[in-house]
Design a protein around this motif. Structure first.
Motif, PDB file in Angstrom:
ATOM      1  N   ARG A  25     -68.542  81.093 -26.399  1.00 12.28           N
ATOM      2  CA  ARG A  25     -69.068  81.144 -24.971  1.00 12.28           C
ATOM      3  C   ARG A  25     -69.784  80.158 -24.628  1.00 12.28           C
ATOM      4  O   ARG A  25     -70.543  79.761 -25.413  1.00 12.28           O
ATOM      5  CB  ARG A  25     -69.204  82.629 -24.499  1.00 12.28           C
ATOM      6  CG  ARG A  25     -68.189  83.543 -24.641  1.00 12.28           C
ATOM      7  CD  ARG A  25     -68.634  84.981 -24.287  1.00 12.28           C
ATOM      8  NE  ARG A  25     -67.651  85.976 -24.350  1.00 12.28           N
ATOM      9  CZ  ARG A  25     -67.797  87.168 -24.917  1.00 12.28           C
ATOM     10  NH1 ARG A  25     -69.012  87.424 -25.152  1.00 12.28           N
ATOM     11  NH2 ARG A  25     -66.774  87.874 -25.259  1.00 12.28           N
ATOM     12  N   GLY A  26     -69.882  79.797 -23.205  1.00  7.92           N
ATOM     13  CA  GLY A  26     -71.021  79.155 -22.675  1.00  7.92           C
ATOM     14  C   GLY A  26     -70.617  78.052 -21.776  1.00  7.92           C
ATOM     15  O   GLY A  26     -69.465  77.988 -21.172  1.00  7.92           O
ATOM     16  N   GLN A  27     -71.666  77.246 -21.254  1.00  5.79           N
ATOM     17  CA  GLN A  27     -71.497  76.211 -20.341  1.00  5.79           C
ATOM     18  C   GLN A  27     -70.669  75.037 -20.753  1.00  5.79           C
ATOM     19  O   GLN A  27     -69.889  74.600 -19.695  1.00  5.79           O
ATOM     20  CB  GLN A  27     -72.615  75.758 -19.633  1.00  5.79           C
ATOM     21  CG  GLN A  27     -73.741  76.756 -18.900  1.00  5.79           C
ATOM     22  CD  GLN A  27     -73.125  77.177 -17.953  1.00  5.79           C
ATOM     23  OE1 GLN A  27     -72.642  76.316 -17.018  1.00  5.79           O
ATOM     24  NE2 GLN A  27     -73.156  78.580 -17.690  1.00  5.79           N
ATOM     25  N   VAL A  28     -70.378  74.800 -22.019  1.00  8.17           N
ATOM     26  CA  VAL A  28     -69.554  73.643 -22.134  1.00  8.17           C
ATOM     27  C   VAL A  28     -68.033  74.195 -21.929  1.00  8.17           C
ATOM     28  O   VAL A  28     -67.195  73.483 -21.412  1.00  8.17           O
ATOM     29  CB  VAL A  28     -69.667  73.289 -23.649  1.00  8.17           C
ATOM     30  CG1 VAL A  28     -68.644  72.180 -24.109  1.00  8.17           C
ATOM     31  CG2 VAL A  28     -71.096  72.641 -24.069  1.00  8.17           C
ATOM     32  N   ARG A  33     -63.395  73.891 -18.687  1.00 10.25           N
ATOM     33  CA  ARG A  33     -62.394  74.482 -17.764  1.00 10.25           C
ATOM     34  C   ARG A  33     -62.315  73.780 -16.391  1.00 10.25           C
ATOM     35  O   ARG A  33     -61.177  73.471 -15.846  1.00 10.25           O
ATOM     36  CB  ARG A  33     -63.089  75.901 -17.228  1.00 10.25           C
ATOM     37  CG  ARG A  33     -61.870  76.691 -16.331  1.00 10.25           C
ATOM     38  CD  ARG A  33     -62.437  77.955 -15.915  1.00 10.25           C
ATOM     39  NE  ARG A  33     -63.428  77.502 -14.749  1.00 10.25           N
ATOM     40  CZ  ARG A  33     -63.348  77.304 -13.492  1.00 10.25           C
ATOM     41  NH1 ARG A  33     -62.215  77.316 -12.990  1.00 10.25           N
ATOM     42  NH2 ARG A  33     -64.429  77.328 -12.818  1.00 10.25           N
ATOM     43  N   THR A  34     -63.230  73.243 -15.870  1.00 18.36           N
ATOM     44  CA  THR A  34     -63.366  72.787 -14.519  1.00 18.36           C
ATOM     45  C   THR A  34     -62.896  71.268 -14.761  1.00 18.36           C
ATOM     46  O   THR A  34     -62.289  70.681 -13.444  1.00 18.36           O
ATOM     47  CB  THR A  34     -64.911  72.541 -14.022  1.00 18.36           C
ATOM     48  OG1 THR A  34     -65.638  71.783 -14.820  1.00 18.36           O
ATOM     49  CG2 THR A  34     -65.257  73.888 -13.523  1.00 18.36           C
ATOM     50  N   VAL A  35     -63.271  70.441 -15.692  1.00 17.42           N
ATOM     51  CA  VAL A  35     -62.292  69.245 -15.864  1.00 17.42           C
ATOM     52  C   VAL A  35     -60.902  69.181 -15.943  1.00 17.42           C
ATOM     53  O   VAL A  35     -60.294  68.619 -15.464  1.00 17.42           O
ATOM     54  CB  VAL A  35     -63.237  68.833 -17.199  1.00 17.42           C
ATOM     55  CG1 VAL A  35     -62.248  67.230 -17.689  1.00 17.42           C
ATOM     56  CG2 VAL A  35     -64.432  68.130 -16.924  1.00 17.42           C
ATOM     57  N   ALA A  36     -60.640  69.967 -16.825  1.00 16.09           N
ATOM     58  CA  ALA A  36     -58.985  70.272 -16.763  1.00 16.09           C
ATOM     59  C   ALA A  36     -58.604  70.857 -15.650  1.00 16.09           C
ATOM     60  O   ALA A  36     -57.461  70.184 -15.319  1.00 16.09           O
ATOM     61  CB  ALA A  36     -58.739  71.422 -18.103  1.00 16.09           C
ATOM     62  N   ARG A  55     -52.863  74.624 -19.133  1.00 12.57           N
ATOM     63  CA  ARG A  55     -53.025  75.503 -20.279  1.00 12.57           C
ATOM     64  C   ARG A  55     -54.376  75.420 -20.669  1.00 12.57           C
ATOM     65  O   ARG A  55     -55.134  76.391 -21.169  1.00 12.57           O
ATOM     66  CB  ARG A  55     -51.923  75.587 -21.155  1.00 12.57           C
ATOM     67  CG  ARG A  55     -50.577  76.058 -20.689  1.00 12.57           C
ATOM     68  CD  ARG A  55     -49.788  75.877 -22.131  1.00 12.57           C
ATOM     69  NE  ARG A  55     -48.268  75.965 -21.414  1.00 12.57           N
ATOM     70  CZ  ARG A  55     -47.507  74.988 -20.999  1.00 12.57           C
ATOM     71  NH1 ARG A  55     -47.854  73.668 -20.897  1.00 12.57           N
ATOM     72  NH2 ARG A  55     -46.373  75.297 -20.362  1.00 12.57           N
ATOM     73  N   LEU A  56     -55.068  74.298 -20.881  1.00 10.74           N
ATOM     74  CA  LEU A  56     -56.212  73.850 -21.212  1.00 10.74           C
ATOM     75  C   LEU A  56     -57.234  74.656 -20.381  1.00 10.74           C
ATOM     76  O   LEU A  56     -58.307  75.294 -20.769  1.00 10.74           O
ATOM     77  CB  LEU A  56     -56.587  72.442 -21.406  1.00 10.74           C
ATOM     78  CG  LEU A  56     -58.065  72.295 -22.100  1.00 10.74           C
ATOM     79  CD1 LEU A  56     -58.352  72.917 -23.299  1.00 10.74           C
ATOM     80  CD2 LEU A  56     -58.162  70.772 -21.925  1.00 10.74           C
ATOM     81  N   SER A  57     -56.988  74.776 -19.195  1.00 12.94           N
ATOM     82  CA  SER A  57     -58.369  75.395 -18.229  1.00 12.94           C
ATOM     83  C   SER A  57     -58.227  76.802 -18.289  1.00 12.94           C
ATOM     84  O   SER A  57     -59.299  77.441 -18.324  1.00 12.94           O
ATOM     85  CB  SER A  57     -58.019  75.089 -16.801  1.00 12.94           C
ATOM     86  OG  SER A  57     -58.644  75.553 -15.828  1.00 12.94           O
ATOM     87  N   LEU A  58     -56.730  77.276 -18.405  1.00 18.21           N
ATOM     88  CA  LEU A  58     -56.916  78.790 -18.576  1.00 18.21           C
ATOM     89  C   LEU A  58     -57.379  79.269 -19.969  1.00 18.21           C
ATOM     90  O   LEU A  58     -58.069  80.262 -19.986  1.00 18.21           O
ATOM     91  CB  LEU A  58     -55.452  79.296 -18.751  1.00 18.21           C
ATOM     92  CG  LEU A  58     -54.655  79.315 -17.454  1.00 18.21           C
ATOM     93  CD1 LEU A  58     -52.940  79.615 -17.527  1.00 18.21           C
ATOM     94  CD2 LEU A  58     -55.289  80.354 -16.321  1.00 18.21           C
ATOM     95  N   ALA A  59     -57.096  78.418 -21.033  1.00 16.73           N
ATOM     96  CA  ALA A  59     -57.809  78.719 -22.297  1.00 16.73           C
ATOM     97  C   ALA A  59     -59.472  78.777 -22.411  1.00 16.73           C
ATOM     98  O   ALA A  59     -60.016  79.724 -22.910  1.00 16.73           O
ATOM     99  CB  ALA A  59     -57.272  78.006 -23.186  1.00 16.73           C
TER     100      ALA A  59
END
Length: 125
Positions: A25-28, A33-36, A55-59
């Motif tokens: 978990r964490g900020q990275v 998520r936001t980049v995707a 899918r990457l953003s959801l993951a």
């Protein structure tokens, strides 16, 4: 000597997927998520590319949030917003992530699990 590129917004999807695999978990993860998600919203790419970014953003979203009620509510609201945009702009298909029929149900329970008796704390699908 070349410095490593520490700005995930310029990384390929393959690099982000590989990098995300080793994270908890964490900020990275939130940054991934936001980049995707920003790539999804760029409609100049193919549908398949948009869905892969989604899918990457959801993951990343699922992995970055904790088990608390409000963290789960935030996760679900972010998923809902992204799925709604994808379904509206890229269309539906048989994949449950992009199929509105698979997403229907008691919305407050889906968005805010743990706040209602009998609700699950995490989505399992």
């Amino acid at each position: 000597m070349d410095q490593p590129n520490l700005n995930p917004s310029s990384w390929s999807i393959e690099s982000l997927e590989t990098h995300m695999a080793g994270l908890g978990r964490g900020q990275v993860l939130e940054r991934i998520r936001t980049v995707a998600q920003s790539h999804v919203y760029r409609s100049v790419q193919s549908r398949d590319a948009g869905l892969r970014w989604a899918r990457l953003s959801l993951a990343a979203n699922r992995r970055s949030c904790g088990d608390g009620v409000w963290e789960q509510a935030l996760m679900r609201s972010q998923e809902f917003a992204l799925r709604t945009w994808v379904i509206e702009h890229l269309g539906t298909d048989a994949d449950p992530d992009w199929n509105p029929e698979a997403r229907t149900g008691p919305v407050p329970r889906w968005l805010f699990p743990g706040m209602f008796p009998g609700s699950r704390s995490r989505r399992t699908a």
